[in-house]
Write an enzyme that holds these catalytic residues in place. Structure first.
Site, short mmCIF file in Angstrom:
data_model
loop_
_atom_site.label_atom_id
_atom_site.label_comp_id
_atom_site.label_asym_id
_atom_site.label_seq_id
_atom_site.Cartn_x
_atom_site.Cartn_y
_atom_site.Cartn_z
CE1 TYR A 1 -0.89 -2.88 4.18
CE2 TYR A 1 -3.18 -2.56 3.62
CZ TYR A 1 -2.03 -2.13 4.25
OH TYR A 1 -2.03 -0.94 4.95
CG ASP B 1 1.70 12.57 -3.01
OD1 ASP B 1 0.87 12.40 -3.92
OD2 ASP B 1 2.89 12.86 -3.23
#
Ligand code: ATP
Ligand code: MG
Length: 325
Positions: free
Chosen positions: A120, A198
């Site tokens: 970001y 993950d």
């Protein structure tokens, strides 16, 4: 000294749940000086800006801010407000409560998310011919800062730390993040586990009880905390904090809920639990714990708002919480 609290209800159900949370704050021991300020769609229509300078000044001058939600103008409100408090850590507890339907009723964990960099960073380029790029920024200073915050938070709550990352692929950036975390842990004599992000998504879903405090880079924290929100049931239950060095902003995770706004039946739990985080953050730990357990009892025994299958109004729930303080 009286703590100064900025109150920004914003739009939609923010105007219902924030006053409910203020009622609860008023019923606790510390005496606060509340200053109400405006932000969001309504003030934008009237004054031409969703975030008047006076609101930013009020937030900067306060010790902490309780914010509700903003509608269409949300991005122009909440991002600058988080900046105004110098927020570098986003704290999102995900906890299931007795009496509330949850996918994983045993869930009780907290995400501590780095909130200033990573993917970001805003550094994106269009190189032409269909090729675009994004620069993932990971600095030692921001990584150390979030690690220090995360380990301190875990100490205060007597919790274990799991650090998530993808350093097997993003070797340089998440490698830097992990090195900084490890250095901070060594300085503090703290232990921690690591988990690939993950793999963590799967494990959180299957058995969230393995985790207490999860320390995350920006994107992982964003995604995984939303995943955990799904484990505990309603959006009306999730509080959050945006913490800076000497200021902080607390807000429910939910938005303006235009579908129920104005009916007086929004669930105030997330806003009240955000107020409880505010109390704890300002050092009123007993008060924060009392508010949390009053909310817990109310969720378990009622009254409940319609999102939780009840028929109570926002005000009735707030009154029940106050009576259980
Ligand atoms: P926004 O764009 O402001 O986020 P939204 O339409 O996405 O608005 P949310 O506030 O994110 O709405 O809420 C999503 C759904 O969850 C809506 O159906 C809303 O009614 C419900 N909801 C969210 N918060 C609450 C709450 N505090 N009490 C009851 N229902 C809620
Ligand atoms: Mg929404």
């Amino acid at each position: 000294m009286t703590d100064e609290i900025a109150i920004i209800p914003g739009d939609g159900i923010g105007r219902e749940v924030v006053p409910a949370a203020v009622r609860v704050l008023e019923a606790t021991e510390p005496s606060f000086a509340f200053t109400e300020a405006e932000a969001g769609d309504a003030v934008a229509e009237r004054e031409g800006t969703p975030l008047p300078d006076s609101t930013v000044e009020t937030v900067e001058a306060a010790d902490a801010t309780l914010f509700g939600a903003a509608g269409e103008t949300a991005a122009d409100v909440i991002l600058p407000l988080r900046e105004a408090v110098g927020s570098f850590a986003n704290v999102r507890p995900a906890r299931a409560y007795p009496g509330v339907d949850a996918l994983r009723p045993e869930t009780d964990l907290v995400f501590v998310r780095e909130n200033t960099e990573g993917v970001y960073s805003g550094i994106e380029s269009d190189l032409g011919e269909g090729v675009t790029t994004l620069t993932r920024v990971v600095t030692e200073s921001a990584s150390r800062r979030i690690a220090e915050f995360g380990f301190a938070y875990a100490d205060e709550h007597d919790a274990d730390v799991t650090v998530t990352h993808k350093a097997n692929v993003m070797r340089t950036t998440d490698g830097r993040f992990l090195d900084a975390v490890d250095a901070v842990a060594a300085e503090r004599g703290a232990d921690y586990d690591t988990e690939l992000m993950d793999a963590l998504a799967t494990k959180l879903l299957l058995d969230p009880t393995q985790y207490d405090v999860v320390l995350c880079p920006n994107l992982a924290g964003d995604v995984l905390s939303d995943l955990a929100a799904g484990l505990v049931g309603g959006l009306g239950l999730l509080p959050s904090a945006n913490v800076g060095a000497d200021n902080a902003l607390f807000e429910p995770v939910h938005g303006t809920a235009p579908d129920i706004a104005g009916e007086g039946v929004a669930n105030p739990a997330a806003a009240i639990l955000s107020a409880a985080m505010l109390l704890t953050h300002l050092g009123y730990e007993d008060e924060g714990a009392r508010v949390r357990s009053a909310v817990e009892r109310t969720l378990e025994e009622g009254p409940r708002t319609p999102d939780l299958g009840g028929t109570a109004t926002t005000d009735e729930v707030a009154a029940a919480v106050v009576s259980r303080l």
